[in-house]
Design a protein around this motif. Structure first.
Motif, mmCIF file in Angstrom:
data_model
loop_
_atom_site.group_PDB
_atom_site.id
_atom_site.type_symbol
_atom_site.label_atom_id
_atom_site.label_comp_id
_atom_site.label_asym_id
_atom_site.label_seq_id
_atom_site.Cartn_x
_atom_site.Cartn_y
_atom_site.Cartn_z
ATOM 1 N N ALA A 1 54.578 42.947 24.301
ATOM 2 C CA ALA A 1 53.206 43.404 24.128
ATOM 3 C C ALA A 1 52.468 43.355 25.467
ATOM 4 C CB ALA A 1 52.490 42.529 23.099
ATOM 5 N N GLN A 2 51.481 44.245 25.630
ATOM 6 C CA GLN A 2 50.745 44.298 26.897
ATOM 7 C C GLN A 2 50.008 42.992 27.191
ATOM 8 O OE1 GLN A 2 48.430 47.872 27.568
ATOM 9 N NE2 GLN A 2 46.977 46.768 28.866
ATOM 10 N N PRO A 3 49.366 42.348 26.197
ATOM 11 C CA PRO A 3 48.705 41.068 26.503
ATOM 12 C C PRO A 3 49.686 40.002 26.998
ATOM 13 C CG PRO A 3 47.872 41.963 24.441
ATOM 14 C CD PRO A 3 49.040 42.809 24.828
ATOM 15 N N ALA A 4 50.894 40.009 26.455
ATOM 16 C CA ALA A 4 51.891 39.035 26.908
ATOM 17 C C ALA A 4 52.280 39.289 28.353
ATOM 18 C CB ALA A 4 53.126 39.102 26.012
ATOM 19 N N LEU A 5 52.392 40.573 28.734
ATOM 20 C CA LEU A 5 52.710 40.901 30.124
ATOM 21 C C LEU A 5 51.572 40.472 31.047
ATOM 22 C CD1 LEU A 5 54.509 42.201 32.254
ATOM 23 C CD2 LEU A 5 53.500 44.427 31.667
ATOM 24 N N SER A 6 50.329 40.709 30.633
ATOM 25 C CA SER A 6 49.177 40.302 31.451
ATOM 26 C C SER A 6 49.168 38.789 31.644
ATOM 27 C CB SER A 6 47.882 40.762 30.778
ATOM 28 O OG SER A 6 47.824 42.177 30.707
ATOM 29 N N ALA A 7 49.475 38.063 30.567
ATOM 30 C CA ALA A 7 49.493 36.603 30.673
ATOM 31 C C ALA A 7 50.597 36.142 31.622
ATOM 32 C CB ALA A 7 49.692 35.989 29.282
ATOM 33 N N ARG A 8 51.750 36.791 31.567
ATOM 34 C CA ARG A 8 52.855 36.465 32.474
ATOM 35 C C ARG A 8 52.426 36.662 33.927
ATOM 36 N NH1 ARG A 8 58.185 34.290 31.573
ATOM 37 N NH2 ARG A 8 58.764 34.722 29.417
ATOM 38 N N MET A 9 51.745 37.765 34.211
ATOM 39 C CA MET A 9 51.363 38.059 35.596
ATOM 40 C C MET A 9 50.320 37.065 36.089
ATOM 41 S SD MET A 9 53.369 40.431 36.529
ATOM 42 C CE MET A 9 54.535 39.551 35.477
ATOM 43 N N ARG A 10 49.384 36.676 35.235
ATOM 44 C CA ARG A 10 48.397 35.677 35.653
ATOM 45 C C ARG A 10 49.080 34.338 35.947
ATOM 46 N NH1 ARG A 10 45.300 38.281 31.590
ATOM 47 N NH2 ARG A 10 45.927 36.718 30.038
ATOM 48 N N ARG A 11 50.038 33.980 35.119
ATOM 49 C CA ARG A 11 50.762 32.720 35.343
ATOM 50 C C ARG A 11 51.568 32.795 36.643
ATOM 51 N NH1 ARG A 11 52.404 32.122 30.598
ATOM 52 N NH2 ARG A 11 54.544 32.890 30.675
ATOM 53 N N LEU A 12 52.180 33.957 36.912
ATOM 54 C CA LEU A 12 52.953 34.116 38.139
ATOM 55 C C LEU A 12 52.050 33.982 39.358
ATOM 56 C CD1 LEU A 12 55.637 34.818 39.538
ATOM 57 C CD2 LEU A 12 55.072 37.245 39.243
ATOM 58 N N GLU A 13 50.893 34.589 39.321
ATOM 59 C CA GLU A 13 49.951 34.477 40.438
ATOM 60 C C GLU A 13 49.498 33.040 40.627
ATOM 61 O OE1 GLU A 13 47.783 38.807 40.670
ATOM 62 O OE2 GLU A 13 47.184 37.473 39.028
ATOM 63 N N ALA A 14 49.287 32.334 39.519
ATOM 64 C CA ALA A 14 48.877 30.932 39.613
ATOM 65 C C ALA A 14 49.992 30.083 40.235
ATOM 66 C CB ALA A 14 48.515 30.407 38.219
ATOM 67 N N GLU A 15 51.231 30.350 39.868
ATOM 68 C CA GLU A 15 52.354 29.587 40.433
ATOM 69 C C GLU A 15 52.489 29.832 41.930
ATOM 70 O OE1 GLU A 15 55.650 30.891 38.133
ATOM 71 O OE2 GLU A 15 55.292 29.493 36.479
ATOM 72 N N LEU A 16 52.261 31.088 42.345
ATOM 73 C CA LEU A 16 52.387 31.423 43.763
ATOM 74 C C LEU A 16 51.136 31.069 44.558
ATOM 75 C CD1 LEU A 16 54.169 34.901 43.521
ATOM 76 C CD2 LEU A 16 55.162 32.733 44.229
ATOM 77 N N GLY A 17 50.021 30.928 43.874
ATOM 78 C CA GLY A 17 48.768 30.604 44.555
ATOM 79 C C GLY A 17 48.198 31.769 45.329
#
Length: 300
Positions: A30-46
């Motif tokens: 689902a698109q919301p799940a993809l958006s959540a994944r990308m936000r988490r990835l950005e948070a992990e990378l800082g």
């Protein structure tokens, strides 16, 4: 901490599509799940990887750098996973096989060839050995596997039946008994019988000599000075017969033939492995079992 590879792979799809809807459909989430994944990835990378608006997605400088550097890194990681899986399945490493000379004409080459072709990551080395030395060499780790004619004694190993073969005799093509499709044991015993030196393989020597134990008159056994005389002169003269397994029928020198002995029990060929087995040993066992079935080495 490195980001999880699933999110990284999702990011690469998004970097190609530059559209959350299309990327989510391509991935199958689902698109919301993809958006959540990308936000988490950005948070992990800082750092910010994507600039989002209602119509499009644009990669930041960091996002473009990640999109360029991630594919070869993921490919290298995939290769590392494959290497680990192959090693765990016994498809990677060095395999040392010892085989007796009597299995070297057909059985050992067939198994070695199948191992090489089925497991390109295996480096297979095979060396002929005296039969009594094979089981001890497997037990103490000097070799990884062995192929022997007969169930050889020895501790610290497991033996797996690899092949059964009929017993017959090698003889000159012009020999009177060569006219028969099968030869009676008593008829063969009327001629001098050549047996290999008992020290080369006591198990098989005793099995072959026992075939003629009850014939009368007592058979005349002899052992040639050279166990593997390629000229086979003592057979070519038509006076001597050599008890042998049916593999001899496929490796006959010119002028000789092979005939089965009626009612004789079969000879056996065994795969010898350590009692405690690694993935590599289990791989050898699996390939040998498949090969034996395909080539009809064992009765159904």
């Amino acid at each position: 901490m490195a980001p999880d590879t699933v999110s990284l792979r999702y990011f690469l799809v998004l970097a190609q599509e530059l559209n959350f809807t299309r990327a989510a459909a391509r991935i199958g989430i689902a698109q919301p799940a993809l958006s959540a994944r990308m936000r988490r990835l950005e948070a992990e990378l800082g750092t910010t990887l994507l600039v989002r608006n209602t119509r499009s997605v644009v990669l930041t400088t960091a996002g473009a750098a990640l999109a360029e550097s991630a594919p070869p890194a993921l490919a290298a990681l995939d290769r590392a996973w494959d290497t680990a899986r192959n090693a765990g399945a016994g498809e990677l490493g060095t395999l040392r096989i010892g085989y007796s000379l009597s299995t070297g004409a057909e059985t050992a080459p067939a198994l070695v060839d199948r191992l090489i072709r089925s497991s390109p990551g295996l480096e297979v080395g095979a060396v002929p050995m005296a039969t009594p030395e094979i089981s001890p060499a497997v037990a103490d780790g000097r070799i990884d596997a062995g192929i022997t004619r007969g169930e050889q004694p020895g501790r610290g190993v497991r033996r797996f039946l690899l092949r059964r073969e009929r017993v017959g005799v090698q003889l000159a093509q012009h020999h009177p008994l060569a006219e028969h499709a099968e030869i009676e044991i008593a008829d063969a015993a009327a001629y001098p019988l050549r047996l290999p030196d008992r020290t080369a393989n006591p198990v098989i020597h005793d099995q072959l000599s026992a075939l003629f134990r009850d014939t009368r008159p007592q058979p005349r056994f002899h052992t040639p000075a050279v166990s593997f005389d390629m000229s086979q002169r003592d057979l070519r003269d038509g006076r001597t017969l050599a008890p042998a397994g049916e593999v001899a029928a496929t490796t006959q020198p010119a002028g000789l033939t092979w005939r089965p002995l009626r009612g004789a029990p079969t000879l056996t060929i065994h795969l010898v492995l350590p009692r405690v087995q690694s993935p590599l040993h289990r791989r050898v066992r699996s390939v040998a079992k498949t090969l034996a079935r395909e080539l009809h080495w064992l009765p159904d």
